[in-house]
Design a protein around this motif. Structure first.
Motif, PDB file in Angstrom:
ATOM      1  N   ALA A 197       0.777  -1.233   0.121  1.00  0.00           N
ATOM      2  CA  ALA A 197      -0.096  -0.125  -0.043  1.00  0.00           C
ATOM      3  C   ALA A 197       0.768   1.017  -0.056  1.00  0.00           C
ATOM      4  N   ARG A 206      -9.957  -0.142  -5.188  1.00  0.00           N
ATOM      5  CA  ARG A 206     -10.758   0.911  -5.916  1.00  0.00           C
ATOM      6  C   ARG A 206     -11.777   0.038  -6.746  1.00  0.00           C
ATOM      7  N   ASP A 241       1.256   4.811  -4.424  1.00  0.00           N
ATOM      8  CA  ASP A 241      -0.049   5.313  -4.876  1.00  0.00           C
ATOM      9  C   ASP A 241      -0.727   4.431  -6.045  1.00  0.00           C
ATOM     10  N   ASP A 250      -6.998  -3.547   5.789  1.00  0.00           N
ATOM     11  CA  ASP A 250      -7.933  -3.719   4.780  1.00  0.00           C
ATOM     12  C   ASP A 250      -8.415  -5.192   4.985  1.00  0.00           C
ATOM     13  N   SER A 308      -0.037   1.430  -6.513  1.00  0.00           N
ATOM     14  CA  SER A 308       0.216  -0.142  -5.967  1.00  0.00           C
ATOM     15  C   SER A 308      -1.113  -0.950  -6.591  1.00  0.00           C
ATOM     16  N   ARG A 315     -12.784   5.434  -1.347  1.00  0.00           N
ATOM     17  CA  ARG A 315     -11.727   5.526  -0.675  1.00  0.00           C
ATOM     18  C   ARG A 315     -11.923   4.302   0.531  1.00  0.00           C
ATOM     19  N   PRO A 316     -10.668   3.549   0.589  1.00  0.00           N
ATOM     20  CA  PRO A 316     -10.920   2.391   1.553  1.00  0.00           C
ATOM     21  C   PRO A 316     -11.003   2.795   2.911  1.00  0.00           C
ATOM     22  N   LYS A 319      -4.125  -0.565  -3.889  1.00  0.00           N
ATOM     23  CA  LYS A 319      -5.044   0.459  -4.243  1.00  0.00           C
ATOM     24  C   LYS A 319      -6.021   0.218  -5.403  1.00  0.00           C
ATOM     25  N   GLU A 320      -5.219  -0.260  -6.440  1.00  0.00           N
ATOM     26  CA  GLU A 320      -6.192  -0.365  -7.728  1.00  0.00           C
ATOM     27  C   GLU A 320      -7.145  -1.609  -7.335  1.00  0.00           C
TER      28      GLU A 320
END
Length: 142
Positions: A3, A15, A6, A32, A8, A26-27, A11-12
């Motif tokens: 993570a 999303r 940006d 997570d 990564s 936004r997580p 995150k993808e």
């Protein structure tokens, strides 16, 4: 570690999952809930890698296209430089021909002036001779 970037995969993935499930983009703060599944979801990881590969391939093709365009512009610039050089040579050649023709014209004009002056002198001397003959003939008639 996943993570921290940006761009990564984590995150993808989050999303995309949030878009698919309708949740916010936004997580949620904290650990997570998909992190454990993320490392084992092979199809999502392959899909992510394929999208990254597509982006890299597109960037390479774009760079190659720009390289081809720059090369063609360089070739065109060289061609235009050669044409410009040839035009400069042609102008210089035409100027030298013009100077030669102008010199020949002035030479012919000078020669013509000499002939006209010589003819005028000849006519003048003939007029003097004729005038003297007329004077002698008029004296003889008297």
């Amino acid at each position: 570690m996943l993570a921290s970037n940006d761009n990564s995969y984590l995150k993808e993935y989050v999303r995309r999952q949030s878009v698919l499930t309708g949740a916010s983009a936004r997580p949620a703060p904290g650990p997570d809930p998909h992190a454990g599944r993320l490392l084992t979801d092979r199809s999502e990881y392959i899909r992510f890698l394929e999208s990254q590969l597509d982006a890299v391939t597109l960037a390479c093709l774009t760079a190659q296209s720009f390289d081809d365009r720059i090369t063609s512009l360089g070739t065109a610039a060289v061609t235009f430089d050669e044409k410009l050089l040839n035009l400069a040579r042609l102008i210089k050649c035409s100027q030298s021909v013009e100077k030669e023709q102008e010199a020949a014209y002035h030479g012919a004009l000078d020669e013509l002036n000499k002939r006209v002056r010589a003819s005028e002198r000849s006519v003048g001397s003939l007029m003097e001779v004729e005038a003297s003959r007329v004077f002698i003939a008029s004296e003889m008639l008297q």
